[in-house]
Design an enzyme around this catalytic site. Structure first.
Site, PDB file in Angstrom:
ATOM      1  N   SER A  46       3.425 -13.908  -4.114  1.00 49.01           N
ATOM      2  CA  SER A  46       4.470 -13.632  -3.124  1.00 49.01           C
ATOM      3  C   SER A  46       3.878 -13.538  -1.720  1.00 49.01           C
ATOM      4  O   SER A  46       4.607 -13.580  -0.735  1.00 49.01           O
ATOM      5  CB  SER A  46       5.205 -12.338  -3.472  1.00 49.01           C
ATOM      6  OG  SER A  46       4.277 -11.269  -3.532  1.00 49.01           O
ATOM      7  N   HIS A  47       2.546 -13.390  -1.609  1.00 51.00           N
ATOM      8  CA  HIS A  47       1.937 -13.308  -0.280  1.00 51.00           C
ATOM      9  C   HIS A  47       0.898 -14.397  -0.048  1.00 51.00           C
ATOM     10  O   HIS A  47       0.057 -14.282   0.832  1.00 51.00           O
ATOM     11  CB  HIS A  47       1.365 -11.907  -0.040  1.00 51.00           C
ATOM     12  CG  HIS A  47       2.474 -10.926   0.137  1.00 51.00           C
ATOM     13  ND1 HIS A  47       3.136 -10.381  -0.939  1.00 51.00           N
ATOM     14  CD2 HIS A  47       3.090 -10.467   1.237  1.00 51.00           C
ATOM     15  CE1 HIS A  47       4.105  -9.603  -0.492  1.00 51.00           C
ATOM     16  NE2 HIS A  47       4.105  -9.645   0.817  1.00 51.00           N
ATOM     17  N   THR A 160      11.192  -2.537   3.649  1.00 52.90           N
ATOM     18  CA  THR A 160      10.652  -2.368   2.296  1.00 52.90           C
ATOM     19  C   THR A 160       9.293  -1.658   2.371  1.00 52.90           C
ATOM     20  O   THR A 160       8.637  -1.445   1.349  1.00 52.90           O
ATOM     21  CB  THR A 160      10.515  -3.738   1.598  1.00 52.90           C
ATOM     22  OG1 THR A 160       9.940  -4.658   2.515  1.00 52.90           O
ATOM     23  CG2 THR A 160      11.863  -4.256   1.153  1.00 52.90           C
ATOM     24  N   PHE A 179       2.073  -1.171  -2.740  1.00 59.01           N
ATOM     25  CA  PHE A 179       3.427  -1.580  -3.146  1.00 59.01           C
ATOM     26  C   PHE A 179       4.458  -1.249  -2.076  1.00 59.01           C
ATOM     27  O   PHE A 179       4.238  -0.399  -1.206  1.00 59.01           O
ATOM     28  CB  PHE A 179       3.832  -0.956  -4.481  1.00 59.01           C
ATOM     29  CG  PHE A 179       3.531   0.499  -4.629  1.00 59.01           C
ATOM     30  CD1 PHE A 179       4.216   1.452  -3.914  1.00 59.01           C
ATOM     31  CD2 PHE A 179       2.545   0.916  -5.523  1.00 59.01           C
ATOM     32  CE1 PHE A 179       3.932   2.793  -4.068  1.00 59.01           C
ATOM     33  CE2 PHE A 179       2.252   2.264  -5.680  1.00 59.01           C
ATOM     34  CZ  PHE A 179       2.954   3.203  -4.951  1.00 59.01           C
ATOM     35  N   ARG A 186      12.424  -7.641  -1.964  1.00 59.37           N
ATOM     36  CA  ARG A 186      13.644  -8.344  -1.570  1.00 59.37           C
ATOM     37  C   ARG A 186      13.691  -9.747  -2.195  1.00 59.37           C
ATOM     38  O   ARG A 186      14.748 -10.238  -2.593  1.00 59.37           O
ATOM     39  CB  ARG A 186      13.701  -8.439  -0.043  1.00 59.37           C
ATOM     40  CG  ARG A 186      15.028  -8.836   0.484  1.00 59.37           C
ATOM     41  CD  ARG A 186      15.126  -8.625   1.969  1.00 59.37           C
ATOM     42  NE  ARG A 186      16.444  -8.997   2.454  1.00 59.37           N
ATOM     43  CZ  ARG A 186      16.803 -10.222   2.779  1.00 59.37           C
ATOM     44  NH1 ARG A 186      15.933 -11.201   2.707  1.00 59.37           N
ATOM     45  NH2 ARG A 186      18.032 -10.475   3.205  1.00 59.37           N
ATOM     46  N   GLU A 188      12.750 -10.689  -5.014  1.00 66.26           N
ATOM     47  CA  GLU A 188      13.226 -10.644  -6.406  1.00 66.26           C
ATOM     48  C   GLU A 188      14.756 -10.714  -6.441  1.00 66.26           C
ATOM     49  O   GLU A 188      15.348 -11.351  -7.306  1.00 66.26           O
ATOM     50  CB  GLU A 188      12.789  -9.331  -7.069  1.00 66.26           C
ATOM     51  CG  GLU A 188      11.326  -9.297  -7.445  1.00 66.26           C
ATOM     52  CD  GLU A 188      10.989 -10.250  -8.581  1.00 66.26           C
ATOM     53  OE1 GLU A 188      11.819 -10.435  -9.484  1.00 66.26           O
ATOM     54  OE2 GLU A 188       9.891 -10.831  -8.533  1.00 66.26           O
ATOM     55  N   ARG A 302      -3.124   1.434 -17.461  1.00 64.08           N
ATOM     56  CA  ARG A 302      -3.938   0.543 -16.646  1.00 64.08           C
ATOM     57  C   ARG A 302      -3.950   1.026 -15.202  1.00 64.08           C
ATOM     58  O   ARG A 302      -3.029   1.687 -14.731  1.00 64.08           O
ATOM     59  CB  ARG A 302      -3.438  -0.891 -16.766  1.00 64.08           C
ATOM     60  CG  ARG A 302      -2.299  -1.299 -15.850  1.00 64.08           C
ATOM     61  CD  ARG A 302      -2.644  -2.661 -15.261  1.00 64.08           C
ATOM     62  NE  ARG A 302      -1.521  -3.471 -14.877  1.00 64.08           N
ATOM     63  CZ  ARG A 302      -1.317  -3.810 -13.606  1.00 64.08           C
ATOM     64  NH1 ARG A 302      -2.071  -3.340 -12.630  1.00 64.08           N
ATOM     65  NH2 ARG A 302      -0.325  -4.625 -13.300  1.00 64.08           N
ATOM     66  N   LEU A 303      -5.034   0.699 -14.527  1.00 63.16           N
ATOM     67  CA  LEU A 303      -5.147   1.087 -13.124  1.00 63.16           C
ATOM     68  C   LEU A 303      -4.512   0.003 -12.255  1.00 63.16           C
ATOM     69  O   LEU A 303      -4.571  -1.175 -12.600  1.00 63.16           O
ATOM     70  CB  LEU A 303      -6.620   1.244 -12.725  1.00 63.16           C
ATOM     71  CG  LEU A 303      -7.376   2.382 -13.390  1.00 63.16           C
ATOM     72  CD1 LEU A 303      -8.851   2.342 -12.980  1.00 63.16           C
ATOM     73  CD2 LEU A 303      -6.773   3.739 -13.005  1.00 63.16           C
ATOM     74  N   ARG A 307      -5.014  -5.966 -12.849  1.00 61.17           N
ATOM     75  CA  ARG A 307      -4.552  -7.337 -13.065  1.00 61.17           C
ATOM     76  C   ARG A 307      -5.126  -8.256 -11.977  1.00 61.17           C
ATOM     77  O   ARG A 307      -5.601  -9.352 -12.248  1.00 61.17           O
ATOM     78  CB  ARG A 307      -3.011  -7.361 -13.022  1.00 61.17           C
ATOM     79  CG  ARG A 307      -2.394  -8.740 -13.149  1.00 61.17           C
ATOM     80  CD  ARG A 307      -1.032  -8.813 -12.490  1.00 61.17           C
ATOM     81  NE  ARG A 307      -1.068  -8.509 -11.069  1.00 61.17           N
ATOM     82  CZ  ARG A 307      -1.445  -9.377 -10.126  1.00 61.17           C
ATOM     83  NH1 ARG A 307      -1.803 -10.591 -10.456  1.00 61.17           N
ATOM     84  NH2 ARG A 307      -1.475  -9.016  -8.852  1.00 61.17           N
ATOM     85  N   ARG A 308      -5.128  -7.748 -10.755  1.00 61.10           N
ATOM     86  CA  ARG A 308      -5.620  -8.541  -9.620  1.00 61.10           C
ATOM     87  C   ARG A 308      -7.107  -8.859  -9.775  1.00 61.10           C
ATOM     88  O   ARG A 308      -7.560  -9.978  -9.550  1.00 61.10           O
ATOM     89  CB  ARG A 308      -5.392  -7.716  -8.342  1.00 61.10           C
ATOM     90  CG  ARG A 308      -4.935  -8.476  -7.153  1.00 61.10           C
ATOM     91  CD  ARG A 308      -4.345  -7.587  -6.089  1.00 61.10           C
ATOM     92  NE  ARG A 308      -5.035  -6.362  -5.812  1.00 61.10           N
ATOM     93  CZ  ARG A 308      -6.193  -6.249  -5.176  1.00 61.10           C
ATOM     94  NH1 ARG A 308      -6.821  -7.335  -4.754  1.00 61.10           N
ATOM     95  NH2 ARG A 308      -6.734  -5.075  -4.960  1.00 61.10           N
TER      96      ARG A 308
END
Ligand code: NDP
Length: 343
Positions: A46-47, A160, A179, A186, A188, A302-303, A307-308
């Protein structure tokens, strides 16, 4: 269509070329391309490339010149640095400000950097993570445009408003979260509208302030809601107070007003705070932190950033995936053969 895999440098060079073709000078193009390449590498799509259209359209609309250098106001004897981004996108100002901020945090124990008058479409984790890699704690936050109603309210007021936090852990994976303070991004809601799907309860209200499951009603005159009810609402308020009022910049509602319905990138400020973790004389803060973080993981939780970091590890061995279609379009954009509207 199958993915092609690019190295970080290859993707960065391609995105820099596209931004140069879109009118950004070498310094701005390279800095903006770094934020997008990092996002693609860590699969925060998204970025990543997705944001090119917004950046290129803002230049074309005359909102950004793509050329102005940030102006640094460094209060040499205070733990404060201000950078005027001059209405350009934030990444170049951020790249220039972070080393000053880090040096002041070490000198004073705590330091703050305000980036004023910047266009902002980026994620905040690259900044707090960069500081954490230098052994500093960090907080970053900014308003955006008004899309979110206060809990119990009836119309949009907050942005946001993302909040990011970084904390070094002694290895190459600092604790980092980042986050939005809205219940959902938005974008989404846009996808729900495109798919003609009803929104889950609690995501938005319509123009009359009534709870709504209709994505179009939420986007057209309605509002998103903050995460966590009144708690998220208070955090969003804090971000407006700190990263707009305190630093002398625009609230999300004022940024929207300035945009005048054009739908271009939000224009406001950003606040970054850096913390020297030895400032209170704590001993081995890294081992102490790991007691907590290990206990979280031992429960199977999970921290944030896990995932990143996994995506980053995969990119380091395989490269950064990009669809053949997008790659072809980017190459044409780089040569000026494809208009951003088509991308
Ligand atoms: P998410 O709701 O996806 O939350 C993202 C954060 O939560 C990440 O740190 C993520 O780690 C972590 N996380 C997600 N799932 C879990 C889980 N199950 N357990 C533990 N941690 C988890 O993101 P948002 O949609 O709220 O925001 C996405 C991005 O949008 C952010 O980078 C933000 O800065 C940006 N943004 C920018 C704005 C601007 O105006 N510039 C405005 C609003 C948002 P991981 O990455 O590892 O999944």
């Amino acid at each position: 269509m199958t993915d092609t895999y690019l190295s970080y440098d290859q993707l960065h060079a391609l995105l820099t070329g596209v931004l140069r073709a879109g009118g950004y000078n070498a310094a701005h193009a390279a800095a903006i391309a770094h934020t997008m390449t990092q996002a693609e590498r860590d699969q925060c799509r998204s970025h990543g490339i997705y944001r090119l259209a917004g950046v290129l359209k803002s230049r074309r609309a005359g909102l950004a010149t793509g050329e102005k250098a940030p102006v640094i106001h460094d209060a040499a004897d205070r733990p404060i640095t201000k950078i005027d981004a001059g209405g350009e996108f934030a990444p170049l100002a951020s790249a220039q400000g972070l080393p000053l901020l880090a040096a002041k945090a070490r000198r004073y124990g705590l330091a703050a950097l305000a980036i004023n008058h910047c266009l902002h479409l980026a994620a905040l984790w690259p900044e707090v993570e960069a500081l954490a890699h230098q052994g500093l704690g960090a907080l970053a936050m900014c308003p955006s445009n008004a899309y979110v109603a206060p809990a119990g309210g009836i119309r949009k007021l907050f942005g946001t408003n993302p909040l990011a936090f970084g904390w070094p852990t002694g290895d190459d994976r600092p604790y980092v979260f980042d986050f939005a303070t809205s219940v959902i991004a938005r974008g989404e809601i846009e996808l729900y509208r495109l798919d003609n799907k009803p929104l889950p309860d609690g995501w938005g209200i319509d123009r009359d302030g009534q709870p709504s499951n209709d994505a179009a009603a939420v986007l057209d005159g309605g509002a998103l809601l903050p995460f966590g009810g009144y708690k998220g609402s208070a955090i969003a308020t804090m971000i407006e107070l700190l990263a707009a009022v305190w630093i002398g910049d625009l609230l999300s509602s004022e940024s929207s007003e300035a945009d005048g319905g054009r739908g271009l990138a939000p224009l406001h400020g950003e606040l970054i705070i850096a913390i020297d973790l030895t400032a209170f004389g704590a001993g081995d803060y890294e081992s102490h932190s790991r007691i907590l973080l290990d206990a979280i993981r031992e429960q199977g939780a999970r921290l944030p950033s896990q995932r990143r970091y996994a995506a980053r590890a995969s990119a380091a061995t395989r490269g950064i995936p990009i669809s053949a279609d997008n790659l072809a379009k980017l190459r044409r954009m780089e040569k000026g053969e494809l208009d951003v509207e088509l991308y």
